[in-house]
Write a protein that holds these residues in place. Sequence first.
Motif, PDB file in Angstrom:
ATOM      1  N   MET A   1      28.733  20.133 -31.012  1.00 59.01           N
ATOM      2  CA  MET A   1      27.979  21.135 -31.743  1.00 59.01           C
ATOM      3  C   MET A   1      27.050  21.884 -30.787  1.00 59.01           C
ATOM      4  O   MET A   1      26.470  21.285 -29.883  1.00 59.01           O
ATOM      5  N   PRO A   2      26.897  23.201 -30.972  1.00 59.08           N
ATOM      6  CA  PRO A   2      26.018  23.950 -30.077  1.00 59.08           C
ATOM      7  C   PRO A   2      24.549  23.580 -30.278  1.00 59.08           C
ATOM      8  O   PRO A   2      24.142  23.131 -31.353  1.00 59.08           O
ATOM      9  N   VAL A   3      23.771  23.758 -29.236  1.00 59.04           N
ATOM     10  CA  VAL A   3      22.322  23.608 -29.314  1.00 59.04           C
ATOM     11  C   VAL A   3      21.720  25.000 -29.448  1.00 59.04           C
ATOM     12  O   VAL A   3      22.079  25.918 -28.705  1.00 59.04           O
ATOM     13  N   LEU A   4      20.825  25.163 -30.410  1.00 60.46           N
ATOM     14  CA  LEU A   4      20.168  26.443 -30.637  1.00 60.46           C
ATOM     15  C   LEU A   4      18.791  26.407 -29.968  1.00 60.46           C
ATOM     16  O   LEU A   4      18.004  25.486 -30.214  1.00 60.46           O
ATOM     17  N   VAL A   5      18.494  27.397 -29.137  1.00 59.97           N
ATOM     18  CA  VAL A   5      17.194  27.505 -28.470  1.00 59.97           C
ATOM     19  C   VAL A   5      16.531  28.788 -28.948  1.00 59.97           C
ATOM     20  O   VAL A   5      16.996  29.891 -28.631  1.00 59.97           O
ATOM     21  N   ALA A   6      15.485  28.662 -29.737  1.00 53.72           N
ATOM     22  CA  ALA A   6      14.773  29.816 -30.286  1.00 53.72           C
ATOM     23  C   ALA A   6      13.409  29.900 -29.610  1.00 53.72           C
ATOM     24  O   ALA A   6      12.590  28.994 -29.756  1.00 53.72           O
ATOM     25  N   SER A   7      13.177  30.977 -28.880  1.00 56.92           N
ATOM     26  CA  SER A   7      11.915  31.086 -28.150  1.00 56.92           C
ATOM     27  C   SER A   7      11.221  32.410 -28.411  1.00 56.92           C
ATOM     28  O   SER A   7      11.847  33.474 -28.399  1.00 56.92           O
ATOM     29  N   ASP A   8       9.914  32.312 -28.645  1.00 61.35           N
ATOM     30  CA  ASP A   8       9.054  33.485 -28.594  1.00 61.35           C
ATOM     31  C   ASP A   8       9.188  34.124 -27.205  1.00 61.35           C
ATOM     32  O   ASP A   8       9.600  33.460 -26.239  1.00 61.35           O
ATOM     33  N   LEU A   9       8.815  35.386 -27.100  1.00 61.43           N
ATOM     34  CA  LEU A   9       8.950  36.090 -25.825  1.00 61.43           C
ATOM     35  C   LEU A   9       7.591  36.335 -25.152  1.00 61.43           C
ATOM     36  O   LEU A   9       7.287  35.745 -24.131  1.00 61.43           O
ATOM     37  N   ASP A  10       6.773  37.202 -25.738  1.00 61.26           N
ATOM     38  CA  ASP A  10       5.522  37.599 -25.083  1.00 61.26           C
ATOM     39  C   ASP A  10       4.561  36.425 -24.935  1.00 61.26           C
ATOM     40  O   ASP A  10       4.249  35.740 -25.907  1.00 61.26           O
ATOM     41  N   ARG A  11       4.129  36.196 -23.706  1.00 63.43           N
ATOM     42  CA  ARG A  11       3.202  35.127 -23.349  1.00 63.43           C
ATOM     43  C   ARG A  11       3.821  33.742 -23.568  1.00 63.43           C
ATOM     44  O   ARG A  11       3.122  32.744 -23.597  1.00 63.43           O
ATOM     45  N   LEU A  57      20.542  28.690 -19.014  1.00 62.42           N
ATOM     46  CA  LEU A  57      20.389  28.292 -20.415  1.00 62.42           C
ATOM     47  C   LEU A  57      21.351  29.067 -21.305  1.00 62.42           C
ATOM     48  O   LEU A  57      21.988  28.492 -22.211  1.00 62.42           O
ATOM     49  N   GLY A  58      21.489  30.355 -21.044  1.00 60.87           N
ATOM     50  CA  GLY A  58      22.404  31.166 -21.849  1.00 60.87           C
ATOM     51  C   GLY A  58      23.848  30.745 -21.725  1.00 60.87           C
ATOM     52  O   GLY A  58      24.655  31.012 -22.618  1.00 60.87           O
ATOM     53  N   ASP A  59      24.173  30.089 -20.611  1.00 58.56           N
ATOM     54  CA  ASP A  59      25.540  29.608 -20.410  1.00 58.56           C
ATOM     55  C   ASP A  59      25.809  28.280 -21.107  1.00 58.56           C
ATOM     56  O   ASP A  59      26.976  27.867 -21.227  1.00 58.56           O
ATOM     57  N   THR A  60      24.746  27.583 -21.540  1.00 58.49           N
ATOM     58  CA  THR A  60      24.916  26.227 -22.078  1.00 58.49           C
ATOM     59  C   THR A  60      24.414  26.052 -23.505  1.00 58.49           C
ATOM     60  O   THR A  60      24.636  24.999 -24.103  1.00 58.49           O
ATOM     61  N   ALA A  61      23.739  27.057 -24.063  1.00 56.67           N
ATOM     62  CA  ALA A  61      23.168  26.928 -25.404  1.00 56.67           C
ATOM     63  C   ALA A  61      23.209  28.282 -26.108  1.00 56.67           C
ATOM     64  O   ALA A  61      23.464  29.320 -25.489  1.00 56.67           O
ATOM     65  N   VAL A  62      22.959  28.269 -27.406  1.00 54.53           N
ATOM     66  CA  VAL A  62      22.809  29.511 -28.168  1.00 54.53           C
ATOM     67  C   VAL A  62      21.343  29.930 -28.054  1.00 54.53           C
ATOM     68  O   VAL A  62      20.466  29.390 -28.730  1.00 54.53           O
ATOM     69  N   PHE A  63      21.068  30.883 -27.163  1.00 52.62           N
ATOM     70  CA  PHE A  63      19.698  31.319 -26.944  1.00 52.62           C
ATOM     71  C   PHE A  63      19.374  32.478 -27.885  1.00 52.62           C
ATOM     72  O   PHE A  63      20.090  33.487 -27.907  1.00 52.62           O
ATOM     73  N   VAL A  64      18.291  32.315 -28.654  1.00 54.21           N
ATOM     74  CA  VAL A  64      17.913  33.302 -29.665  1.00 54.21           C
ATOM     75  C   VAL A  64      16.492  33.796 -29.385  1.00 54.21           C
ATOM     76  O   VAL A  64      15.512  33.096 -29.677  1.00 54.21           O
ATOM     77  N   PRO A  65      16.328  34.974 -28.790  1.00 54.04           N
ATOM     78  CA  PRO A  65      14.990  35.549 -28.665  1.00 54.04           C
ATOM     79  C   PRO A  65      14.369  35.698 -30.052  1.00 54.04           C
ATOM     80  O   PRO A  65      15.020  36.206 -30.979  1.00 54.04           O
ATOM     81  N   LEU A 259      11.359  26.887 -19.741  1.00 53.16           N
ATOM     82  CA  LEU A 259      12.803  26.999 -19.533  1.00 53.16           C
ATOM     83  C   LEU A 259      13.378  25.743 -18.890  1.00 53.16           C
ATOM     84  O   LEU A 259      14.490  25.313 -19.220  1.00 53.16           O
ATOM     85  N   ARG A 260      12.616  25.115 -17.991  1.00 51.23           N
ATOM     86  CA  ARG A 260      13.068  23.841 -17.407  1.00 51.23           C
ATOM     87  C   ARG A 260      13.192  22.773 -18.499  1.00 51.23           C
ATOM     88  O   ARG A 260      14.152  21.988 -18.522  1.00 51.23           O
ATOM     89  N   GLU A 261      12.227  22.756 -19.404  1.00 49.55           N
ATOM     90  CA  GLU A 261      12.255  21.766 -20.486  1.00 49.55           C
ATOM     91  C   GLU A 261      13.432  22.021 -21.425  1.00 49.55           C
ATOM     92  O   GLU A 261      14.103  21.077 -21.868  1.00 49.55           O
ATOM     93  N   PHE A 262      13.699  23.278 -21.731  1.00 50.56           N
ATOM     94  CA  PHE A 262      14.862  23.596 -22.544  1.00 50.56           C
ATOM     95  C   PHE A 262      16.131  23.067 -21.898  1.00 50.56           C
ATOM     96  O   PHE A 262      16.966  22.411 -22.563  1.00 50.56           O
ATOM     97  N   LEU A 263      16.303  23.345 -20.617  1.00 51.32           N
ATOM     98  CA  LEU A 263      17.518  22.935 -19.925  1.00 51.32           C
ATOM     99  C   LEU A 263      17.657  21.416 -19.857  1.00 51.32           C
ATOM    100  O   LEU A 263      18.761  20.880 -20.005  1.00 51.32           O
ATOM    101  N   ARG A 264      16.544  20.722 -19.638  1.00 50.26           N
ATOM    102  CA  ARG A 264      16.608  19.253 -19.611  1.00 50.26           C
ATOM    103  C   ARG A 264      17.035  18.717 -20.969  1.00 50.26           C
ATOM    104  O   ARG A 264      17.778  17.731 -21.053  1.00 50.26           O
ATOM    105  N   ALA A 265      16.555  19.327 -22.044  1.00 51.43           N
ATOM    106  CA  ALA A 265      16.910  18.862 -23.373  1.00 51.43           C
ATOM    107  C   ALA A 265      18.367  19.174 -23.724  1.00 51.43           C
ATOM    108  O   ALA A 265      19.034  18.405 -24.409  1.00 51.43           O
ATOM    109  N   VAL A 266      18.856  20.321 -23.240  1.00 50.78           N
ATOM    110  CA  VAL A 266      20.245  20.712 -23.507  1.00 50.78           C
ATOM    111  C   VAL A 266      21.211  19.890 -22.655  1.00 50.78           C
ATOM    112  O   VAL A 266      22.265  19.444 -23.117  1.00 50.78           O
ATOM    113  N   SER A 267      20.822  19.687 -21.368  1.00 49.92           N
ATOM    114  CA  SER A 267      21.674  18.948 -20.419  1.00 49.92           C
ATOM    115  C   SER A 267      20.832  17.848 -19.774  1.00 49.92           C
ATOM    116  O   SER A 267      20.263  18.053 -18.689  1.00 49.92           O
TER     117      SER A 267
END
Length: 270
Positions: A1-11, A57-65, A259-267
Amino acid sequence: MPVLVASDLDRTLIYSAAALGLTMPDLRAPRLLCVEVYESKPLSYMTETAAQLLTDLGDTAVFVPTTTRTRKQYQRINLPGPPSKYAICANGGHLLVDGVSDPDWHARVTARLADECASLAEVRDHLMNTADPLWVRKHRVAEDLFAYLVVERELLPEDWVKELAVWAENRGWTVSLQGRKIYAVPKPLTKSAAVYEVARRTGAELTLAAGDSLLDADLLLAADRGWRPGHGELADSDWTAPAISALPERGVLAGERILREFLRAVSPAR
């Protein structure tokens, strides 16, 4: 199943020059990549390292701004990595699919706002009548969904913001102070509702999230794991929750750490 990464942008992932927080000696400052130009001038940045991490991250998860920006403001941003199929704008008011707003989603959101909270017109009139031109630089309405002010922060009376928050609370709205902007947003207008919809469409069983402001709290609480930087409204109020990690980094280096934390959690093997 894909992992969804939803992140705020500004700041959270991208930073204006004023928000970079480059406190280290100049010779140790990170190399920066401009990711937004406005009126022919560079406006937002991330570190070059963060840019590579986001590409990975975009290559390994569903990244949603996931942003409070309007669609027009969001479309100025040129993020590195593969294009995101889904993006959330206007604090959940618009769900973009391949860059186009989903009309059914927008209709559902606007119907809920009409049923559950005071009208935008009432809130806009209150802002116009109570905000002092001495410290207000701009009045704005975003996507006919919410309102915000651009202010001179050093002249802004702290009590005025608190009084506005109480007034708004009684009408089903929330107030968020982010840098030089004061947002008034309907409570039913949430990033989390749109993220749940993306998770349903993609079949994601794990959702990761990050954000720095009060308007990101619902997004973080909806995720299986979340991160907040060491700056912003949430950090200033020492906000936390069981699945939320409060990071010490501030400024643009916080975006890199997230972003490092996202990647560690995904992979986890990384």
